[in-house]
Design a protein around this motif. Sequence first.
Motif, mmCIF file in Angstrom:
data_model
loop_
_atom_site.group_PDB
_atom_site.id
_atom_site.type_symbol
_atom_site.label_atom_id
_atom_site.label_comp_id
_atom_site.label_asym_id
_atom_site.label_seq_id
_atom_site.Cartn_x
_atom_site.Cartn_y
_atom_site.Cartn_z
ATOM 1 N N LEU A 46 0.833 -1.198 0.000
ATOM 2 C CA LEU A 46 0.000 0.000 0.000
ATOM 3 C C LEU A 46 0.868 1.248 0.000
ATOM 4 N N TYR A 47 0.439 2.237 -0.765
ATOM 5 C CA TYR A 47 1.102 3.534 -0.826
ATOM 6 C C TYR A 47 0.004 4.592 -0.733
ATOM 7 N N PHE A 48 -0.165 5.182 0.452
ATOM 8 C CA PHE A 48 -1.204 6.186 0.653
ATOM 9 C C PHE A 48 -0.847 7.468 -0.081
ATOM 10 N N LEU A 49 -1.835 8.070 -0.732
ATOM 11 C CA LEU A 49 -1.672 9.313 -1.470
ATOM 12 C C LEU A 49 -2.354 10.412 -0.667
ATOM 13 N N ASP A 58 2.427 -2.734 4.394
ATOM 14 C CA ASP A 58 2.162 -4.072 3.865
ATOM 15 C C ASP A 58 0.905 -4.581 4.543
ATOM 16 N N ALA A 59 0.061 -5.242 3.760
ATOM 17 C CA ALA A 59 -1.219 -5.730 4.285
ATOM 18 C C ALA A 59 -1.514 -7.106 3.713
ATOM 19 N N VAL A 60 -2.493 -7.752 4.292
ATOM 20 C CA VAL A 60 -2.976 -9.032 3.796
ATOM 21 C C VAL A 60 -4.485 -8.914 3.597
ATOM 22 N N VAL A 61 -4.983 -9.511 2.527
ATOM 23 C CA VAL A 61 -6.416 -9.492 2.241
ATOM 24 C C VAL A 61 -7.128 -10.378 3.267
ATOM 25 N N MET A 75 -0.227 -5.283 8.192
ATOM 26 C CA MET A 75 0.762 -6.174 8.782
ATOM 27 C C MET A 75 2.002 -5.403 9.227
ATOM 28 N N ALA A 76 2.381 -4.388 8.454
ATOM 29 C CA ALA A 76 3.573 -3.606 8.773
ATOM 30 C C ALA A 76 3.453 -2.235 8.129
ATOM 31 N N VAL A 77 3.814 -1.220 8.895
ATOM 32 C CA VAL A 77 3.919 0.137 8.376
ATOM 33 C C VAL A 77 5.388 0.488 8.474
ATOM 34 N N LEU A 85 1.092 8.095 9.469
ATOM 35 C CA LEU A 85 -0.176 7.367 9.593
ATOM 36 C C LEU A 85 -0.949 7.875 10.814
ATOM 37 N N ALA A 86 -0.250 8.113 11.912
ATOM 38 C CA ALA A 86 -0.909 8.658 13.105
ATOM 39 C C ALA A 86 -1.488 10.041 12.806
#
Length: 109
Positions: A46-49, A58-61, A75-77, A85-86
Amino acid sequence: MEAFVNVYLFWRSDGREDVAMVKNLSFSGLFIETEKSKDPGDTVELYFLVQEGQIRADAVVRRAKPGHGLGLRLMAVHNNDRRRLAELMKRLRRGARDAEGSIPLRNIA
């Protein structure tokens, strides 16, 4: 937390890529609107805009709603992106308080 302001991200998984709108977000996961589907258990980058700056995760479906979107578990930032993110979550909480009783921005045509 439902996103009352438009939050987009770019996601990539096994050669599939898309830009999607975040429907809701918490520190543990999120739901994104996308017509592209993945299977539960697939990993996603994931790459937030967002205005806070670069946020990579990183994420899992966890669940897939074909034609509607994906429920993802974070899963991990990346270390340097946790603060951003905060900050994003803080901005979304402020937006939710300000939007009480109003129409979410994404519903305005």
